[in-house]
Design a protein around this motif. Structure first.
Motif, PDB file in Angstrom:
ATOM      1  N   MET B 106      45.901  11.113 -11.209  1.00  0.00           N
ATOM      2  CA  MET B 106      45.591  10.168 -12.275  1.00  0.00           C
ATOM      3  C   MET B 106      44.104  10.053 -12.563  1.00  0.00           C
ATOM      4  SD  MET B 106      48.370   7.264 -11.703  1.00  0.00           S
ATOM      5  CE  MET B 106      50.046   7.691 -11.287  1.00  0.00           C
ATOM      6  N   GLY B 107      43.335  10.904 -11.915  1.00  0.00           N
ATOM      7  CA  GLY B 107      41.894  10.888 -12.178  1.00  0.00           C
ATOM      8  C   GLY B 107      41.213   9.594 -11.770  1.00  0.00           C
ATOM      9  N   VAL B 108      41.744   8.942 -10.723  1.00  0.00           N
ATOM     10  CA  VAL B 108      41.128   7.690 -10.251  1.00  0.00           C
ATOM     11  C   VAL B 108      40.140   8.030  -9.140  1.00  0.00           C
ATOM     12  CG1 VAL B 108      41.577   5.475  -9.102  1.00  0.00           C
ATOM     13  CG2 VAL B 108      43.143   6.295 -10.871  1.00  0.00           C
ATOM     14  N   LYS B 109      38.928   7.503  -9.257  1.00  0.00           N
ATOM     15  CA  LYS B 109      37.906   7.791  -8.248  1.00  0.00           C
ATOM     16  C   LYS B 109      37.744   6.604  -7.304  1.00  0.00           C
ATOM     17  CE  LYS B 109      35.516  11.201 -10.915  1.00  0.00           C
ATOM     18  NZ  LYS B 109      36.393  11.080 -12.107  1.00  0.00           N
ATOM     19  N   GLU B 110      37.162   6.907  -6.138  1.00  0.00           N
ATOM     20  CA  GLU B 110      36.993   5.863  -5.129  1.00  0.00           C
ATOM     21  C   GLU B 110      36.225   4.665  -5.685  1.00  0.00           C
ATOM     22  OE1 GLU B 110      35.572   7.383  -1.395  1.00  0.00           O
ATOM     23  OE2 GLU B 110      35.817   5.430  -0.411  1.00  0.00           O
ATOM     24  N   GLU B 111      35.217   4.945  -6.535  1.00  0.00           N
ATOM     25  CA  GLU B 111      34.393   3.837  -7.065  1.00  0.00           C
ATOM     26  C   GLU B 111      35.153   2.996  -8.093  1.00  0.00           C
ATOM     27  OE1 GLU B 111      33.470   7.070  -7.077  1.00  0.00           O
ATOM     28  OE2 GLU B 111      32.567   7.659  -8.997  1.00  0.00           O
ATOM     29  N   ASP B 112      36.308   3.480  -8.553  1.00  0.00           N
ATOM     30  CA  ASP B 112      37.123   2.683  -9.489  1.00  0.00           C
ATOM     31  C   ASP B 112      37.912   1.610  -8.733  1.00  0.00           C
ATOM     32  OD1 ASP B 112      36.355   4.472 -11.456  1.00  0.00           O
ATOM     33  OD2 ASP B 112      38.127   5.749 -11.172  1.00  0.00           O
ATOM     34  N   LEU B 113      38.027   1.772  -7.420  1.00  0.00           N
ATOM     35  CA  LEU B 113      38.885   0.884  -6.632  1.00  0.00           C
ATOM     36  C   LEU B 113      38.119  -0.317  -6.074  1.00  0.00           C
ATOM     37  CD1 LEU B 113      40.768   3.600  -4.517  1.00  0.00           C
ATOM     38  CD2 LEU B 113      41.472   2.611  -6.709  1.00  0.00           C
ATOM     39  N   ILE B 114      38.840  -1.384  -5.796  1.00  0.00           N
ATOM     40  CA  ILE B 114      38.228  -2.555  -5.172  1.00  0.00           C
ATOM     41  C   ILE B 114      37.733  -2.172  -3.771  1.00  0.00           C
ATOM     42  CG2 ILE B 114      39.520  -4.302  -6.467  1.00  0.00           C
ATOM     43  CD1 ILE B 114      41.386  -4.554  -3.985  1.00  0.00           C
TER      44      ILE B 114
END
Lengths: 76, 138
Positions: B106-114
């Motif tokens: 899904m193209g989610v990066k670590e910095e996108d997460l809480i």
């Protein structure tokens, strides 16, 4: 019955009354009593279950109008 | 108190991100910790979205237009919001895991997460589940 601390959770819905109770209980010493006032209808089942699982003693639970007064003694 | 006996362990998989399915794991995780249990929640597929910063889950499909109505109803009944419950989970020490494969997909990066989320794979979750007293799939 006297309580060392009172926590009013009226107006709060599940799971907040239990979370607030856990936090309040963490600040008490063993043997001290917390009075929780709740109006969530689930409280009547939730609080006895919580006490049994966490080793705290449910001293008394009484209904006054639409509120439930729950006295919990902190376990050792 | 519960220190003398072994802590109970709860393992939950969350695979969806609709508002209803977002609330459930947060309510169960906070309640689980209040019950002195260790709580592990593994977010996979659409469930991964629930770990994104500032994420606001909506109802899905035909129910989507009713999201605002549902949120209003929840507010009227003093139900804590998804964001508030998620913060409580982190504060109380629930362990959150982001599925590494879902992140790549899904193209989610670590910095996108809480903050405080651990990135892990299915094996890590299964190991936790094998040792758990309660396992749930949402």
């Amino acid at each position: 019955m006297d309580a060392n601390k009172t926590l009013d959770t009226r107006g709060m819905a599940c799971p907040m009354p239990i979370i607030k109770t856990k936090k309040a209980m963490d600040e008490l010493e063993a043997g001290q009593v917390l009075l929780v006032i709740a109006d969530d209808p689930g409280a009547k089942e939730d609080f006895p279950a919580w006490c049994e699982q966490t080793g705290n003693k449910l001293v008394k639970m009484e209904e006054k109008d639409d509120d439930i007064y729950i006295y919990i003694e902190k376990g050792v | 108190m519960a220190d003398e006996k072994k802590k109970k362990k709860i393992a939950i998989v969350v695979s969806e991100n609709s508002l209803d399915k977002a609330m459930m794991p947060m309510i169960l995780a906070t309640s689980g910790i209040a019950l002195d249990a260790e709580v592990h929640v593994f977010f996979t597929f659409w469930g991964l979205m629930l770990l994104k910063k500032n994420y606001k889950p909506k109802l899905k499909g035909m129910m989507k237009p009713f999201t605002g109505m549902m949120i209003k109803k929840m507010k009227e009944q003093n139900v804590a919001t998804f964001q508030e419950l998620r913060e409580q989970c982190v504060e109380l020490g629930a362990k959150f895991y982001a599925c590494s494969t879902s992140m790549a997909m899904m193209g989610v990066k670590e910095e996108d997460l809480i903050d405080g989320v651990e990135i892990a794979g299915a094996t890590k979750f299964l190991k936790l589940a094998m040792d758990a007293d309660v396992t749930m799939f949402i």
